[in-house]
Design a protein around this motif. Structure first.
Motif, mmCIF file in Angstrom:
data_model
loop_
_atom_site.group_PDB
_atom_site.id
_atom_site.type_symbol
_atom_site.label_atom_id
_atom_site.label_comp_id
_atom_site.label_asym_id
_atom_site.label_seq_id
_atom_site.Cartn_x
_atom_site.Cartn_y
_atom_site.Cartn_z
ATOM 1 N N ALA A 181 7.478 5.414 -25.215
ATOM 2 C CA ALA A 181 7.904 5.482 -26.616
ATOM 3 C C ALA A 181 8.803 4.302 -26.972
ATOM 4 C CB ALA A 181 8.640 6.797 -26.875
ATOM 5 N N LYS A 182 8.803 3.962 -28.246
ATOM 6 C CA LYS A 182 9.683 2.912 -28.744
ATOM 7 C C LYS A 182 11.120 3.431 -28.826
ATOM 8 C CE LYS A 182 10.421 -0.069 -32.787
ATOM 9 N NZ LYS A 182 9.948 -0.434 -34.143
ATOM 10 N N GLY A 183 12.080 2.598 -28.435
ATOM 11 C CA GLY A 183 13.482 2.979 -28.540
ATOM 12 C C GLY A 183 14.018 3.623 -27.275
ATOM 13 N N PRO A 184 15.235 4.152 -27.333
ATOM 14 C CA PRO A 184 15.851 4.775 -26.159
ATOM 15 C C PRO A 184 15.185 6.097 -25.806
ATOM 16 C CG PRO A 184 17.250 5.056 -28.094
ATOM 17 C CD PRO A 184 16.136 4.139 -28.502
ATOM 18 N N VAL A 185 15.391 6.521 -24.555
ATOM 19 C CA VAL A 185 14.805 7.786 -24.106
ATOM 20 C C VAL A 185 15.703 8.947 -24.522
ATOM 21 C CG1 VAL A 185 13.687 6.658 -22.169
ATOM 22 C CG2 VAL A 185 15.927 7.725 -21.839
ATOM 23 N N GLY A 234 17.956 6.084 -32.998
ATOM 24 C CA GLY A 234 16.736 5.356 -32.668
ATOM 25 C C GLY A 234 15.790 6.061 -31.733
ATOM 26 N N ILE A 235 16.094 7.301 -31.342
ATOM 27 C CA ILE A 235 15.224 8.049 -30.436
ATOM 28 C C ILE A 235 14.010 8.573 -31.204
ATOM 29 C CG2 ILE A 235 15.029 10.175 -29.073
ATOM 30 C CD1 ILE A 235 17.907 9.784 -28.198
ATOM 31 N N ASP A 236 12.847 8.459 -30.591
ATOM 32 C CA ASP A 236 11.621 9.022 -31.165
ATOM 33 C C ASP A 236 11.590 10.510 -30.825
ATOM 34 O OD1 ASP A 236 9.088 9.832 -31.886
ATOM 35 O OD2 ASP A 236 8.055 8.114 -31.011
ATOM 36 N N VAL A 242 4.690 1.676 -27.200
ATOM 37 C CA VAL A 242 4.114 1.711 -28.547
ATOM 38 C C VAL A 242 5.119 1.145 -29.551
ATOM 39 C CG1 VAL A 242 2.533 3.615 -28.094
ATOM 40 C CG2 VAL A 242 4.860 4.121 -28.801
ATOM 41 N N PRO A 243 4.663 0.388 -30.549
ATOM 42 C CA PRO A 243 5.574 -0.278 -31.484
ATOM 43 C C PRO A 243 5.979 0.570 -32.686
ATOM 44 C CG PRO A 243 3.349 -1.043 -31.877
ATOM 45 C CD PRO A 243 3.269 -0.067 -30.736
ATOM 46 N N VAL A 244 5.503 1.823 -32.746
ATOM 47 C CA VAL A 244 5.836 2.703 -33.870
ATOM 48 C C VAL A 244 6.370 4.023 -33.322
ATOM 49 C CG1 VAL A 244 4.187 1.678 -35.471
ATOM 50 C CG2 VAL A 244 3.440 3.517 -33.952
ATOM 51 N N LYS A 245 6.979 4.804 -34.209
ATOM 52 C CA LYS A 245 7.560 6.089 -33.815
ATOM 53 C C LYS A 245 6.862 7.233 -34.539
ATOM 54 C CE LYS A 245 12.180 4.212 -32.930
ATOM 55 N NZ LYS A 245 13.624 4.274 -33.300
ATOM 56 N N GLY A 246 6.886 8.413 -33.908
ATOM 57 C CA GLY A 246 6.287 9.596 -34.498
ATOM 58 C C GLY A 246 4.858 9.780 -34.025
#
Length: 334
Positions: free
Chosen positions: A134-138, A153-155, A291-295
């Protein structure tokens, strides 16, 4: 052999790769909008697919940037002309349609076309799943359990999944089937969160292959009585590593004997040189290891568009007679 019903322009070799692929999308009848409750779509699904192919092809990171890119004239007039679009969708339309595109259905349609036109071997298909970060922090499990977000910034849609080769990964999973033999291409694909077991997506992936291929090659994660029954019902032979024990029932003994036979081993050997390298090639070509997007819905559309673009480029290369149709990366704006 290419179907005689297809109308491929005589000058397609003189067009750019992107123009040629966009033209194909408009002529292959991969998806047809049906009546829906509520306001009908102003922009047909195939048109939106063409636009998102442009977005993926040009490596445009966001829908905002993509909308601005489409508005630049006269640079993009020819792209819009091929898509038969007179007015550019507004950014909110691009966002909304991006999340609901039936890309998995279109990928299956393309996969069926590869098989029916005998561009790929119809003997066997491989099925597997591969994790995407995932993009961003875990989001650590302890915080997830308490629904606590320790950092921005977490997905929040992403989940934890385990891979024997890569360990624990926070993100999503690309489930895919592909052809085997000389030409290896995706035949069906779907996206889930990383915690979804591979076996749960088996029926979704092979449903469109029933009656088109004979064998489905899988790793031990798909060794399930219900999956064998589903395969038999749909005239498919599920081949996966299977062991015999002292209390193994007779029906499983037959499966063990076939898997260990010369024919079974020869068929199963195609799995490792098909689906696993294809996952790696897709990740490298489209830079989707993270991945460059979230959700979930955004990730689903983004990654599946990449799979579809790969299918279309390979198909285009087959049409124009490229010696190695799988040469894809050089055609994209890397």
């Amino acid at each position: 052999m290419i179907s005689k019903q297809m109308k491929i322009p005589s000058n397609i070799k003189c067009e750019s790769f992107l123009i040629g692929v966009l033209y194909l999308v408009g002529t292959l009848s991969l998806y047809e909008d049906v009546f829906r409750i509520g306001r009908p779509y102003v922009y047909p699904t195939v048109l939106m697919v063409q636009l998102y192919i442009i977005k993926s092809w040009m490596r445009i990171p966001s829908n905002n940037t993509f909308h601005y890119f489409l508005s630049i004239k006269p640079n993009n007039d020819k792209l819009l002309l091929v898509c038969k679009i007179q007015q550019i969708p507004d950014r909110r339309t691009i966002d909304r349609r991006f999340q609901v595109l039936p890309i998995s259905n279109i990928i299956s349609s393309m996969g069926n076309r590869f098989i029916s036109e005998k561009l790929v071997d119809d003997k066997s298909a491989s099925v597997d799943g591969s994790l995407l970060q995932a993009k961003g922090p875990v989001w650590h499990k302890s915080d997830m359990k308490n629904n606590r977000l320790p950092i921005a910034g977490i997905d929040k849609d992403a989940k934890w999944g385990f891979s024997k080769s890569k360990g624990w990964i926070f993100g999503y999973k690309l489930h895919m089937s592909c052809s085997t033999g000389k030409l290896i291409v995706p035949l069906s694909a779907e996206i889930t969160t990383a915690n979804v077991h591979d076996g749960k997506m088996f029926e979704t992936l092979v449903e469109s292959l029933a009656g088109l291929v004979e064998n489905i090659l899988c790793d031990p994660a798909y060794d399930s009585k219900s999956l064998y029954q589903y395969s038999n019902k749909n005239h498919l032979r599920l081949i996966t590593p299977i062991k015999q024990y002292s209390h193994t029932p007779p029906e499983r003994i037959k499966l063990v004997e076939f898997y260990n036979s010369v024919t079974g081993q020869k068929l199963y050997s195609q799995r490792k040189i098909s689906i696993e390298p294809l996952f790696e090639y897709l990740k490298d070509t489209f830079d989707i290891r993270t991945v460059p997007v979230k959700g979930l819905y955004n990730v689903k559309s983004f990654v599946l568009i990449c799979v579809l673009v790969y299918q279309l480029i390979v198909y285009y290369n087959c049409i124009i007679g490229v010696e190695n149709p799988r040469i894809v990366k050089r055609m994209l704006c890397c």
